[in-house]
Design a protein around this motif. Structure first.
Motif, PDB file in Angstrom:
ATOM      1  N   ARG A 110      12.753   2.894   5.499  1.00  0.00           N
ATOM      2  CA  ARG A 110      11.706   1.980   5.952  1.00  0.00           C
ATOM      3  C   ARG A 110      10.834   2.566   7.059  1.00  0.00           C
ATOM      4  O   ARG A 110       9.676   2.179   7.202  1.00  0.00           O
ATOM      5  CB  ARG A 110      12.316   0.658   6.410  1.00  0.00           C
ATOM      6  CG  ARG A 110      13.385   0.770   7.475  1.00  0.00           C
ATOM      7  CD  ARG A 110      14.075  -0.565   7.694  1.00  0.00           C
ATOM      8  NE  ARG A 110      15.205  -0.480   8.603  1.00  0.00           N
ATOM      9  CZ  ARG A 110      16.435  -0.126   8.222  1.00  0.00           C
ATOM     10  NH1 ARG A 110      16.670   0.192   6.964  1.00  0.00           N
ATOM     11  NH2 ARG A 110      17.423  -0.084   9.095  1.00  0.00           N
ATOM     12  N   GLU A 111      11.366   3.509   7.848  1.00  0.00           N
ATOM     13  CA  GLU A 111      10.558   4.088   8.928  1.00  0.00           C
ATOM     14  C   GLU A 111       9.426   4.968   8.378  1.00  0.00           C
ATOM     15  O   GLU A 111       8.485   5.292   9.099  1.00  0.00           O
ATOM     16  CB  GLU A 111      11.450   4.906   9.871  1.00  0.00           C
ATOM     17  CG  GLU A 111      12.043   6.168   9.265  1.00  0.00           C
ATOM     18  CD  GLU A 111      13.224   5.918   8.350  1.00  0.00           C
ATOM     19  OE1 GLU A 111      13.670   6.869   7.684  1.00  0.00           O
ATOM     20  OE2 GLU A 111      13.711   4.761   8.316  1.00  0.00           O
ATOM     21  N   TRP A 159       2.075   1.562   6.040  1.00  0.00           N
ATOM     22  CA  TRP A 159       1.708   0.161   5.854  1.00  0.00           C
ATOM     23  C   TRP A 159       0.242  -0.022   5.478  1.00  0.00           C
ATOM     24  O   TRP A 159      -0.100  -0.933   4.725  1.00  0.00           O
ATOM     25  CB  TRP A 159       2.036  -0.633   7.117  1.00  0.00           C
ATOM     26  CG  TRP A 159       3.515  -0.815   7.307  1.00  0.00           C
ATOM     27  CD1 TRP A 159       4.308  -0.237   8.254  1.00  0.00           C
ATOM     28  CD2 TRP A 159       4.386  -1.615   6.496  1.00  0.00           C
ATOM     29  NE1 TRP A 159       5.621  -0.621   8.080  1.00  0.00           N
ATOM     30  CE2 TRP A 159       5.695  -1.471   7.019  1.00  0.00           C
ATOM     31  CE3 TRP A 159       4.197  -2.433   5.383  1.00  0.00           C
ATOM     32  CZ2 TRP A 159       6.805  -2.112   6.474  1.00  0.00           C
ATOM     33  CZ3 TRP A 159       5.296  -3.086   4.836  1.00  0.00           C
ATOM     34  CH2 TRP A 159       6.572  -2.926   5.387  1.00  0.00           C
ATOM     35  N   HIS A 160      -0.646   0.849   5.974  1.00  0.00           N
ATOM     36  CA  HIS A 160      -2.046   0.711   5.591  1.00  0.00           C
ATOM     37  C   HIS A 160      -2.240   1.037   4.109  1.00  0.00           C
ATOM     38  O   HIS A 160      -3.001   0.366   3.406  1.00  0.00           O
ATOM     39  CB  HIS A 160      -2.933   1.610   6.461  1.00  0.00           C
ATOM     40  CG  HIS A 160      -2.685   3.069   6.310  1.00  0.00           C
ATOM     41  ND1 HIS A 160      -1.600   3.709   6.877  1.00  0.00           N
ATOM     42  CD2 HIS A 160      -3.382   4.036   5.630  1.00  0.00           C
ATOM     43  CE1 HIS A 160      -1.630   4.992   6.569  1.00  0.00           C
ATOM     44  NE2 HIS A 160      -2.684   5.220   5.816  1.00  0.00           N
ATOM     45  N   PHE A 174      -3.657  -1.668   1.025  1.00  0.00           N
ATOM     46  CA  PHE A 174      -4.723  -1.429   0.053  1.00  0.00           C
ATOM     47  C   PHE A 174      -4.181  -1.463  -1.377  1.00  0.00           C
ATOM     48  O   PHE A 174      -4.831  -1.984  -2.295  1.00  0.00           O
ATOM     49  CB  PHE A 174      -5.402  -0.083   0.326  1.00  0.00           C
ATOM     50  CG  PHE A 174      -6.324  -0.107   1.507  1.00  0.00           C
ATOM     51  CD1 PHE A 174      -7.477  -0.881   1.492  1.00  0.00           C
ATOM     52  CD2 PHE A 174      -6.041   0.645   2.645  1.00  0.00           C
ATOM     53  CE1 PHE A 174      -8.336  -0.911   2.587  1.00  0.00           C
ATOM     54  CE2 PHE A 174      -6.896   0.623   3.736  1.00  0.00           C
ATOM     55  CZ  PHE A 174      -8.042  -0.161   3.706  1.00  0.00           C
ATOM     56  N   ALA A 175      -2.992  -0.905  -1.576  1.00  0.00           N
ATOM     57  CA  ALA A 175      -2.401  -0.902  -2.911  1.00  0.00           C
ATOM     58  C   ALA A 175      -2.094  -2.321  -3.385  1.00  0.00           C
ATOM     59  O   ALA A 175      -2.306  -2.665  -4.557  1.00  0.00           O
ATOM     60  CB  ALA A 175      -1.127  -0.063  -2.913  1.00  0.00           C
ATOM     61  N   ALA A 184       9.339   5.388   0.134  1.00  0.00           N
ATOM     62  CA  ALA A 184       9.347   4.168   0.934  1.00  0.00           C
ATOM     63  C   ALA A 184       8.095   3.331   0.702  1.00  0.00           C
ATOM     64  O   ALA A 184       8.168   2.099   0.548  1.00  0.00           O
ATOM     65  CB  ALA A 184       9.468   4.525   2.417  1.00  0.00           C
ATOM     66  N   THR A 185       6.929   3.993   0.652  1.00  0.00           N
ATOM     67  CA  THR A 185       5.669   3.263   0.486  1.00  0.00           C
ATOM     68  C   THR A 185       5.575   2.633  -0.893  1.00  0.00           C
ATOM     69  O   THR A 185       5.212   1.452  -1.031  1.00  0.00           O
ATOM     70  CB  THR A 185       4.474   4.199   0.720  1.00  0.00           C
ATOM     71  OG1 THR A 185       4.588   4.775   2.034  1.00  0.00           O
ATOM     72  CG2 THR A 185       3.160   3.442   0.614  1.00  0.00           C
TER      73      THR A 185
END
Length: 232
Positions: free
Chosen positions: A55-56, A60-61, A65-66, A152-153
């Motif tokens: 998770r680190e 997040w940006h 957008f995704a 993670a993303t």
């Protein structure tokens, strides 16, 4: 079914994607009752576990957008399921993904930016809701990310995106209690596959995932074609 789900979960745990791309075409041939709802219901917690494990490293940006694109794509998919031919759309998706892979192998580099991430999310929402395999656009758009950030993303994106797609399927009558029960019965197999992936991930630390991602994107596109032909 269990063996297929376990292998797909292991692939996704190592590469960040691959569960639906591996399972959807096989399910279309042998277990059509799994497509698309039950596979999405299994992919949702799998994506959450993948995101939480690293998770680190979540961008997040990029996730924002995704998801914007994914929500728009899911809404468009609901209209497509009602008004347009699923077969025609599936063939179009597969052709575009294969073209993107060919261009990437030929030296075309997809920039990791807000526009491309949103477009990938839009295509993923369409493909994921209609065929269960929404990962190929992200494989192309995010192929140059470091492995931990990629896993993670994409895990964060897929968790929320799959949940939205499940709601959309329920609204149009494509997700029932029987589908949820089937997903629950296969959940232990998914957990075993994810556990195996945790061990493999450590052994592959530092290895570029780009070849795996492009291979999975190609197989996913071909799988969509097989899935479409099986329904015809």
């Amino acid at each position: 079914m269990g063996g297929m789900v376990m292998a797909g979960a292991c692939l996704q745990g190592v590469g960040g994607l691959g569960f639906a791309m591996f399972c959807a075409p096989l399910a279309a041939l042998w277990f059509p009752e799994l497509v698309p709802g039950p596979l999405l219901a299994l992919g949702c917690p799998l994506a959450l576990m993948t995101a939480l494990r690293e998770r680190e490293a979540i961008e997040w940006h990029t996730t924002g957008f995704a998801l914007l694109g994914r929500v728009l794509g899911t809404a468009l998919a609901m209209a497509c399921l009602v008004w347009l031919s699923v077969s025609t759309l599936s063939f179009l998706f597969a052709a575009l993904i294969l073209a993107g892979v060919a261009l990437s192998l030929g030296g075309w580099r997809v920039d990791h930016n807000a526009r491309n991430t949103t477009i990938a999310g839009l295509a993923s929402g369409l493909m994921g809701t209609i065929t269960s395999a929404g990962a190929p656009p992200f494989a192309i758009a995010m192929q140059h990310l470091p492995p931990d950030r990629l896993r993670a993303t994409i895990g964060a994106i897929f968790f929320i995106g799959a949940a939205v797609s499940l709601v959309a399927l329920a609204v149009v009558g494509r997700m029932s209690a029987a589908h949820l029960l089937l997903s629950a019965l296969l959940l232990p197999w998914m957990l075993v596959g994810f556990t195996i992936s945790s061990r493999l991930r450590r052994r592959l630390a530092g290895v570029s995932l780009r070849p795996l991602l492009l291979t999975l994107a190609s197989l996913g596109a071909l799988g969509v074609l097989v899935q479409t032909l099986a329904r015809s």
